[in-house]
Motif scaffolding. Structure first.
Motif, mmCIF file in Angstrom:
data_model
loop_
_atom_site.group_PDB
_atom_site.id
_atom_site.type_symbol
_atom_site.label_atom_id
_atom_site.label_comp_id
_atom_site.label_asym_id
_atom_site.label_seq_id
_atom_site.Cartn_x
_atom_site.Cartn_y
_atom_site.Cartn_z
ATOM 1 N N VAL A 41 -8.009 9.012 4.788
ATOM 2 C CA VAL A 41 -7.933 7.699 4.126
ATOM 3 C C VAL A 41 -6.975 6.753 4.857
ATOM 4 O O VAL A 41 -7.274 5.566 5.040
ATOM 5 C CB VAL A 41 -7.501 7.869 2.645
ATOM 6 N N ILE A 42 -5.813 7.287 5.280
ATOM 7 C CA ILE A 42 -4.850 6.409 5.977
ATOM 8 C C ILE A 42 -5.230 6.371 7.453
ATOM 9 O O ILE A 42 -4.779 7.186 8.267
ATOM 10 C CB ILE A 42 -3.402 6.905 5.787
ATOM 11 N N ARG A 43 -6.079 5.455 7.785
ATOM 12 C CA ARG A 43 -6.605 5.342 9.156
ATOM 13 C C ARG A 43 -7.073 3.901 9.382
ATOM 14 O O ARG A 43 -7.076 3.097 8.440
ATOM 15 C CB ARG A 43 -7.781 6.298 9.332
ATOM 16 N N ASN A 44 -7.521 3.629 10.588
ATOM 17 C CA ASN A 44 -8.021 2.272 10.824
ATOM 18 C C ASN A 44 -9.499 2.159 10.428
ATOM 19 O O ASN A 44 -10.110 3.147 10.027
ATOM 20 C CB ASN A 44 -7.781 1.819 12.263
ATOM 21 N N ASN A 45 -10.028 0.967 10.526
ATOM 22 C CA ASN A 45 -11.414 0.694 10.112
ATOM 23 C C ASN A 45 -11.694 1.115 8.679
ATOM 24 O O ASN A 45 -12.647 1.829 8.393
ATOM 25 C CB ASN A 45 -12.407 1.393 11.032
ATOM 26 N N VAL A 46 -10.821 0.693 7.800
ATOM 27 C CA VAL A 46 -11.006 1.061 6.403
ATOM 28 C C VAL A 46 -10.743 -0.164 5.523
ATOM 29 O O VAL A 46 -9.906 -1.005 5.846
ATOM 30 C CB VAL A 46 -10.065 2.262 6.072
ATOM 31 N N LYS A 47 -11.523 -0.280 4.462
ATOM 32 C CA LYS A 47 -11.294 -1.371 3.512
ATOM 33 C C LYS A 47 -11.079 -0.730 2.144
ATOM 34 O O LYS A 47 -11.976 -0.071 1.613
ATOM 35 C CB LYS A 47 -12.509 -2.307 3.481
ATOM 36 N N ILE A 48 -9.875 -0.944 1.618
ATOM 37 C CA ILE A 48 -9.536 -0.311 0.338
ATOM 38 C C ILE A 48 -9.666 -1.337 -0.785
ATOM 39 O O ILE A 48 -8.977 -2.359 -0.790
ATOM 40 C CB ILE A 48 -8.073 0.220 0.346
ATOM 41 N N GLY A 49 -10.526 -1.052 -1.728
ATOM 42 C CA GLY A 49 -10.616 -1.866 -2.935
ATOM 43 C C GLY A 49 -9.629 -1.272 -3.923
ATOM 44 O O GLY A 49 -9.552 -0.059 -4.068
ATOM 45 N N VAL A 50 -8.846 -2.132 -4.555
ATOM 46 C CA VAL A 50 -7.835 -1.625 -5.482
ATOM 47 C C VAL A 50 -8.092 -2.174 -6.879
ATOM 48 O O VAL A 50 -8.224 -3.389 -7.061
ATOM 49 C CB VAL A 50 -6.417 -2.059 -5.021
ATOM 50 N N GLY A 51 -8.150 -1.294 -7.851
ATOM 51 C CA GLY A 51 -8.252 -1.733 -9.241
ATOM 52 C C GLY A 51 -6.848 -2.068 -9.705
ATOM 53 O O GLY A 51 -6.000 -1.199 -9.827
ATOM 54 N N ILE A 52 -6.592 -3.356 -9.916
ATOM 55 C CA ILE A 52 -5.225 -3.768 -10.272
ATOM 56 C C ILE A 52 -5.220 -4.319 -11.697
ATOM 57 O O ILE A 52 -6.047 -5.161 -12.042
ATOM 58 C CB ILE A 52 -4.661 -4.780 -9.235
ATOM 59 N N SER A 53 -4.299 -3.815 -12.526
ATOM 60 C CA SER A 53 -4.332 -4.224 -13.935
ATOM 61 C C SER A 53 -3.118 -5.048 -14.339
ATOM 62 O O SER A 53 -3.115 -5.679 -15.389
ATOM 63 C CB SER A 53 -4.384 -2.975 -14.813
ATOM 64 N N GLY A 54 -2.064 -4.994 -13.521
ATOM 65 C CA GLY A 54 -0.829 -5.702 -13.892
ATOM 66 C C GLY A 54 0.193 -4.763 -14.511
ATOM 67 O O GLY A 54 1.319 -5.152 -14.777
ATOM 68 N N VAL A 92 -1.513 -12.026 -20.059
ATOM 69 C CA VAL A 92 -0.130 -11.906 -19.571
ATOM 70 C C VAL A 92 -0.128 -11.111 -18.264
ATOM 71 O O VAL A 92 0.506 -11.475 -17.273
ATOM 72 C CB VAL A 92 0.759 -11.192 -20.634
ATOM 73 N N ALA A 93 -0.898 -10.009 -18.270
ATOM 74 C CA ALA A 93 -0.980 -9.143 -17.081
ATOM 75 C C ALA A 93 -1.469 -9.934 -15.866
ATOM 76 O O ALA A 93 -1.013 -9.736 -14.741
ATOM 77 C CB ALA A 93 -1.914 -7.983 -17.359
ATOM 78 N N LYS A 94 -2.408 -10.847 -16.134
ATOM 79 C CA LYS A 94 -3.006 -11.632 -15.048
ATOM 80 C C LYS A 94 -1.939 -12.413 -14.275
ATOM 81 O O LYS A 94 -1.988 -12.486 -13.050
ATOM 82 C CB LYS A 94 -4.025 -12.602 -15.659
ATOM 83 N N LYS A 95 -0.967 -12.944 -15.005
ATOM 84 C CA LYS A 95 0.089 -13.714 -14.339
ATOM 85 C C LYS A 95 0.866 -12.840 -13.363
ATOM 86 O O LYS A 95 1.176 -13.248 -12.251
ATOM 87 C CB LYS A 95 1.044 -14.286 -15.386
ATOM 88 N N TYR A 96 1.181 -11.603 -13.793
ATOM 89 C CA TYR A 96 1.909 -10.684 -12.904
ATOM 90 C C TYR A 96 1.084 -10.371 -11.652
ATOM 91 O O TYR A 96 1.604 -10.309 -10.544
ATOM 92 C CB TYR A 96 2.232 -9.374 -13.630
ATOM 93 N N VAL A 97 -0.210 -10.168 -11.870
ATOM 94 C CA VAL A 97 -1.082 -9.799 -10.755
ATOM 95 C C VAL A 97 -1.213 -10.956 -9.759
ATOM 96 O O VAL A 97 -1.098 -10.762 -8.543
ATOM 97 C CB VAL A 97 -2.482 -9.366 -11.279
ATOM 98 N N VAL A 98 -1.426 -12.156 -10.283
ATOM 99 C CA VAL A 98 -1.588 -13.326 -9.412
ATOM 100 C C VAL A 98 -0.317 -13.524 -8.572
ATOM 101 O O VAL A 98 -0.370 -13.711 -7.360
ATOM 102 C CB VAL A 98 -1.936 -14.587 -10.243
ATOM 103 N N GLU A 99 0.836 -13.415 -9.235
ATOM 104 C CA GLU A 99 2.113 -13.589 -8.518
ATOM 105 C C GLU A 99 2.327 -12.502 -7.471
ATOM 106 O O GLU A 99 2.745 -12.766 -6.354
ATOM 107 C CB GLU A 99 3.274 -13.567 -9.508
ATOM 108 N N PHE A 100 2.021 -11.269 -7.863
ATOM 109 C CA PHE A 100 2.206 -10.124 -6.955
ATOM 110 C C PHE A 100 1.338 -10.296 -5.702
ATOM 111 O O PHE A 100 1.802 -10.155 -4.575
ATOM 112 C CB PHE A 100 1.837 -8.831 -7.693
ATOM 113 N N CYS A 101 0.061 -10.628 -5.910
ATOM 114 C CA CYS A 101 -0.861 -10.749 -4.769
ATOM 115 C C CYS A 101 -0.468 -11.922 -3.873
ATOM 116 O O CYS A 101 -0.632 -11.854 -2.656
ATOM 117 C CB CYS A 101 -2.302 -10.884 -5.258
#
Ligand code: SF4
Ligand code: ZN
Length: 305
Positions: A41-54, A92-101
């Motif tokens: 998994v930790i290699r090049n040529n990889v695209k990681i989709g992340v489920g982020i909830s906040g 509320v969670a959305k605000k944390y996620v937007v700021e984090f990203c």
């Protein structure tokens, strides 16, 4: 107390009977995440989709993944945030996620229940619509639809993997819940994380070996701001009761959570996984035993209400 390196400790790791300083603690967490993911998994040529909830888990997971992949060429991280429409919680969670990203310069896509299924979670509960689907608890619907949407968008965005922020406690809860309810098929599917479905994105769970209290401490030591209030529907879930039982067991016998996980993984190795004769869902194309997959059949019923 001092850490083995000589510095002042910040944490007592009960199950290993050792004190750790801030630096050694962070390294220990990151080392275990690296171990779970491995070189595949930790290699090049990889695209990681992340489920982020906040919440703490998904933010800590994304933070560590970003740290790992920053120096790897041709690698990419993209976050998917599912807004179920739970007032006072997910907004509320959305605000944390937007700021984090924004702070860490990570691509973010927002997916909403309202747009995808025409209802928010609050509307479904208020209108008492879940009873038409024979569903007693909101989580039984919400959790499944969330996973479905995360997979859908990870697939549409050509992700190699979909990262889910399950920590060690979440793992143990899922394992025990399924044992107790006799959901043998679910137990196996959960552990194998594979499907021959052509639109299934392989899941990875980087925090599998990190206990909940260590995720909280890691977030604190890295100044990550996350949503602390629980979802208003979570106390209704069976998972919540199991969580309390596991906490009691761990208090009594430190290390019990790793024991539950080890036992389960040993069992998985002995089981040959067969999906059986599956068909393609007529609407979304996922593999399922009937004409429609679970989510599509729920959505069809909701359309008729
Ligand atoms: Fe959905 Fe249940 Fe999670 Fe709330 S706790 S977001 S209802 S799955
Ligand atoms: Zn379907």
């Amino acid at each position: 107390m001092k850490c083995a390196c000589g510095r002042e400790s910040v944490y007592y790791q009960r199950y290993a009977n050792r004190w750790l300083c801030e630096d050694c603690f962070k390294k220990d967490v990151e080392k275990r995440v690296r171990k779970v993911l491995g070189r595949e998994v930790i290699r090049n040529n990889v695209k990681i989709g992340v489920g982020i909830s906040g919440g703490k888990d998904s933010l800590v997971m994304t933070y560590i993944l970003k740290k790992f992949y920053d120096s790897i060429p041709n690698s990419e991280i993209i976050c998917f945030f599912v807004d179920e429409g739970i007032k006072g919680f997910r907004d509320v969670a959305k605000k944390y996620v937007v700021e984090f990203c924004k702070e860490f310069d990570i691509d973010l896509r927002i997916i909403s229940f309202k747009e995808e299924i025409n209802y928010t979670m609050d509307e479904l509960v208020e209108k008492n619509y879940l009873k038409h689907l024979n569903i007693g608890k909101p989580c039984s619907f919400c959790g499944v639809v969330r996973r479905y949407l995360l997979n859908k968008y990870a697939f549409l965005n050509n992700c190699t993997y979909l990262a889910i922020g399950h920590n060690l406690d979440d793992f143990c809860q899922t394992i025990l819940m399924n044992y107790i309810e006799g959901n043998v098929k679910n137990i196996i599917q959960f552990g194998k994380d594979v499907s021959s479905s052509t639109n299934f994105v392989k899941r990875i769970k980087p925090l599998k070996l990190i206990p909940e209290e260590e995720v909280i401490l890691y977030a604190k030591l890295n100044n990550l701001k996350y949503q602390k209030e629980p979802c208003p529907y979570s106390h209704l879930s069976y998972r919540y009761k199991i969580k309390k039982i596991i906490e009691m067991l761990e208090e009594d016998k430190p290390g019990v959570r790793f024991g539950i996980l080890r036992g389960y993984e040993s069992l998985l190795k002995l089981i040959e996984y067969r999906e059986g004769n599956l068909k393609k869902c007529k609407i979304c194309g996922s593999l399922c035993s009937g004409e429609l997959c679970k989510v599509c059949s729920w959505l069809e019923i909701l359309k008729g209400l």
